[in-house]
Write a protein that holds these residues in place. Sequence first.
Motif, PDB file in Angstrom:
ATOM      1  N   MET A 127       0.408  -1.516  -0.448  1.00  0.00           N
ATOM      2  CA  MET A 127      -0.221   0.212  -0.144  1.00  0.00           C
ATOM      3  C   MET A 127       0.889   1.125   0.273  1.00  0.00           C
ATOM      4  O   MET A 127       2.245   1.176   1.187  1.00  0.00           O
ATOM      5  N   ILE A 128       0.254   2.763  -0.835  1.00  0.00           N
ATOM      6  CA  ILE A 128       1.046   3.626  -0.970  1.00  0.00           C
ATOM      7  C   ILE A 128      -0.035   4.758   0.002  1.00  0.00           C
ATOM      8  O   ILE A 128       0.725   5.568   0.280  1.00  0.00           O
ATOM      9  N   THR A 129      -0.886   4.129   0.895  1.00  0.00           N
ATOM     10  CA  THR A 129      -1.246   5.526   1.124  1.00  0.00           C
ATOM     11  C   THR A 129      -1.291   6.939   1.626  1.00  0.00           C
ATOM     12  O   THR A 129      -1.305   7.427   1.881  1.00  0.00           O
ATOM     13  N   PRO A 130      -0.280   6.223   2.892  1.00  0.00           N
ATOM     14  CA  PRO A 130       0.366   7.043   3.290  1.00  0.00           C
ATOM     15  C   PRO A 130       1.452   8.272   2.946  1.00  0.00           C
ATOM     16  O   PRO A 130       0.744   9.687   2.899  1.00  0.00           O
ATOM     17  N   LEU A 131       2.290   7.215   1.354  1.00  0.00           N
ATOM     18  CA  LEU A 131       2.624   8.358   0.851  1.00  0.00           C
ATOM     19  C   LEU A 131       1.706   8.931   0.008  1.00  0.00           C
ATOM     20  O   LEU A 131       1.875  10.693  -0.340  1.00  0.00           O
ATOM     21  N   ILE A 132       0.572   9.190  -0.502  1.00  0.00           N
ATOM     22  CA  ILE A 132      -0.378   9.507  -1.133  1.00  0.00           C
ATOM     23  C   ILE A 132      -0.953  10.702  -0.412  1.00  0.00           C
ATOM     24  O   ILE A 132      -0.642  11.804  -0.200  1.00  0.00           O
ATOM     25  N   GLY A 133      -1.275  10.380   1.820  1.00  0.00           N
ATOM     26  CA  GLY A 133      -1.178  11.682   1.930  1.00  0.00           C
ATOM     27  C   GLY A 133      -0.026  12.867   2.122  1.00  0.00           C
ATOM     28  O   GLY A 133      -0.846  14.014   2.749  1.00  0.00           O
ATOM     29  N   ARG A 134       0.383  12.124   1.897  1.00  0.00           N
ATOM     30  CA  ARG A 134       1.699  12.854   2.218  1.00  0.00           C
ATOM     31  C   ARG A 134       1.513  14.091   1.536  1.00  0.00           C
ATOM     32  O   ARG A 134       1.968  15.020   1.464  1.00  0.00           O
ATOM     33  N   ALA A 135       2.105  13.375   0.345  1.00  0.00           N
ATOM     34  CA  ALA A 135       2.053  14.298  -1.183  1.00  0.00           C
ATOM     35  C   ALA A 135       0.714  15.247  -1.136  1.00  0.00           C
ATOM     36  O   ALA A 135       0.681  16.055  -1.041  1.00  0.00           O
ATOM     37  N   LEU A 136      -0.241  14.550  -0.863  1.00  0.00           N
ATOM     38  CA  LEU A 136      -1.537  15.988  -0.912  1.00  0.00           C
ATOM     39  C   LEU A 136      -1.451  16.840   0.149  1.00  0.00           C
ATOM     40  O   LEU A 136      -1.982  17.853  -0.011  1.00  0.00           O
ATOM     41  N   GLN A 137      -1.012  16.414   1.505  1.00  0.00           N
ATOM     42  CA  GLN A 137      -0.716  17.455   2.150  1.00  0.00           C
ATOM     43  C   GLN A 137       0.166  18.797   1.427  1.00  0.00           C
ATOM     44  O   GLN A 137       0.273  19.530   1.706  1.00  0.00           O
ATOM     45  N   ALA A 138       1.634  18.524   0.692  1.00  0.00           N
ATOM     46  CA  ALA A 138       2.332  19.359   0.569  1.00  0.00           C
ATOM     47  C   ALA A 138       1.443  19.800  -0.638  1.00  0.00           C
ATOM     48  O   ALA A 138       1.745  21.799  -1.216  1.00  0.00           O
ATOM     49  N   GLY A 147      -8.766   0.645  -9.525  1.00  0.00           N
ATOM     50  CA  GLY A 147      -7.275   0.773  -8.565  1.00  0.00           C
ATOM     51  C   GLY A 147      -7.043  -0.729  -8.431  1.00  0.00           C
ATOM     52  O   GLY A 147      -7.777  -1.815  -8.261  1.00  0.00           O
ATOM     53  N   LEU A 148      -5.923  -0.759  -7.649  1.00  0.00           N
ATOM     54  CA  LEU A 148      -5.521  -1.781  -7.625  1.00  0.00           C
ATOM     55  C   LEU A 148      -5.862  -2.764  -5.641  1.00  0.00           C
ATOM     56  O   LEU A 148      -5.814  -1.973  -5.174  1.00  0.00           O
ATOM     57  N   GLU A 149      -6.069  -3.647  -6.697  1.00  0.00           N
ATOM     58  CA  GLU A 149      -6.464  -5.044  -4.725  1.00  0.00           C
ATOM     59  C   GLU A 149      -8.138  -3.753  -4.561  1.00  0.00           C
ATOM     60  O   GLU A 149      -7.790  -3.829  -3.556  1.00  0.00           O
ATOM     61  N   GLY A 150      -8.623  -3.283  -4.864  1.00  0.00           N
ATOM     62  CA  GLY A 150      -9.627  -1.913  -4.851  1.00  0.00           C
ATOM     63  C   GLY A 150      -9.233  -1.188  -3.745  1.00  0.00           C
ATOM     64  O   GLY A 150     -10.189  -0.462  -3.045  1.00  0.00           O
ATOM     65  N   SER A 151      -7.682  -0.152  -4.057  1.00  0.00           N
ATOM     66  CA  SER A 151      -7.810   0.451  -3.081  1.00  0.00           C
ATOM     67  C   SER A 151      -7.270   1.627  -3.778  1.00  0.00           C
ATOM     68  O   SER A 151      -7.642   1.456  -5.326  1.00  0.00           O
ATOM     69  N   ILE A 152      -7.330   2.748  -3.331  1.00  0.00           N
ATOM     70  CA  ILE A 152      -6.610   3.993  -4.488  1.00  0.00           C
ATOM     71  C   ILE A 152      -5.444   3.875  -5.251  1.00  0.00           C
ATOM     72  O   ILE A 152      -5.475   5.080  -6.314  1.00  0.00           O
ATOM     73  N   ALA A 153      -5.177   2.625  -4.679  1.00  0.00           N
ATOM     74  CA  ALA A 153      -3.638   3.106  -5.917  1.00  0.00           C
ATOM     75  C   ALA A 153      -3.878   2.311  -6.915  1.00  0.00           C
ATOM     76  O   ALA A 153      -4.337   1.779  -7.786  1.00  0.00           O
ATOM     77  N   PHE A 154      -2.983   3.041  -8.292  1.00  0.00           N
ATOM     78  CA  PHE A 154      -2.968   3.358  -9.152  1.00  0.00           C
ATOM     79  C   PHE A 154      -2.604   1.911 -10.006  1.00  0.00           C
ATOM     80  O   PHE A 154      -0.876   1.783  -9.368  1.00  0.00           O
ATOM     81  N   PRO A 155      -3.119   0.956 -10.400  1.00  0.00           N
ATOM     82  CA  PRO A 155      -2.379   0.204 -11.243  1.00  0.00           C
ATOM     83  C   PRO A 155      -1.731   0.360 -12.486  1.00  0.00           C
ATOM     84  O   PRO A 155      -1.527   1.665 -12.676  1.00  0.00           O
TER      85      PRO A 155
END
Length: 414
Positions: free
Chosen positions: A189-200, A321-329
């Motif tokens: 999962m990449i979600t914490p890094l997505i949170g970091r990027a969007l906060q920026a 999304g990848l495995e039903g998540s928000i991550a892009f395949p």
Amino acid sequence: MAIVLDPNEAAINRGIRTVGIGKKGSKALTPQLALEILEDLKSGKVSDVAKGAFFAGLCAKGIEPDEEVLGQVFAPGILKEPSRLLAAIAPDAPEFARWVCVQLLQGHSLDGQTAYDLGNFLFSKEPGDALRGWVASFLRVRYETDDEYQGLLQAMEDTIAPAFKIPTPPGQPIIQIAEPFDGVDHSYMITPLIGRALQAQGYRVAHQVGRNSGPKFEMNLWDIAQALGEKSALSNADLASEKPAFGWFFHQSVMAQALDRWVDLRHQIIKRPFLATLERFINPLKADILIASAFHPPYGEKMMTIAERAGFKGVIIVRNGLEGSIAFPLMRGVKLLLSAIQKDGSFRRHEMSIENPSVVDTEEMIEKPKAADNARLIESHVKAGASSSKHFDWRVQSTSQGLVQGLEWLKDNK
């Protein structure tokens, strides 16, 4: 498509997997499986909630001749008499809740108020877990209406603890990211890094997390957050502090214990119930924007409607999304379903297609991913701008860029 069952699994679980899939996927029980379930019911091996979930799927599917034997556990002919059947399955449940279930069996939809009243029972401490299992399973098979979703969501929000009902501290706009609570079992999962990027990008990010309710059980976002040393928010007031690196994590067990109790029930229901969708729309912070994913393509539009009714001013639903998540395949494109509130209170919707560049030859498949390994990839990416996995790094880049495009559309179309 044939249903593959594990012969070592409990008979009632195999039964639920057979009859409780949905409108198009449910199948008839084999005569042997029906008899196995009957014996377990007679011997008291089946929990109340699993019993309710099983018979709801069976009745919604339609009862076949080889399945009529299951009525023996109650009384002859009872499977064809909804009121008697529900009284036998859940004698301790309130009469109102049983009446609602009869209405559902007869093909009626619930208005918002009735769905809300039913939700008050579902999330209460009253006895009647068999009926809770029945409702969760039946609504999954039949599909919930928008009014039913709205009433149930309102009942869920009523269970939120006082600390999460206080006004949100002022500041930058808030994005709520809500991944499926059962996480992934073949990827990182990449979600914490997505949170970091969007906060920026000038937002505050809050993640909805909770215990893993299944059916995937390898790891979820909260497992990864813990491996990163993150703590759960204790109140809406937490947003008065400086932004954490990955955003805030709002854990269901801290925020609403009545919802957290359902995790144990859901382990016995087996198939994902309506809660798997609705729990991601709980909005204690009154966040401006929701970013979530659709389990299945047809759910995308329904999720847009729920989010709009839940008070989000902007909505991004990731489809494919990848495995039903928000991550892009990386090997196929994704669609972003976007919705922005207008000055008159209506919503403008748009579908954005994003084709990912062909940067890899295959999609990475991880057998039994571990939260600790996932956390190390995230930490490496934070420190060095890259990790040891090119698939992971490309996914972070493509997902971040794609979601920023979606956010720009929301800004431009308010």
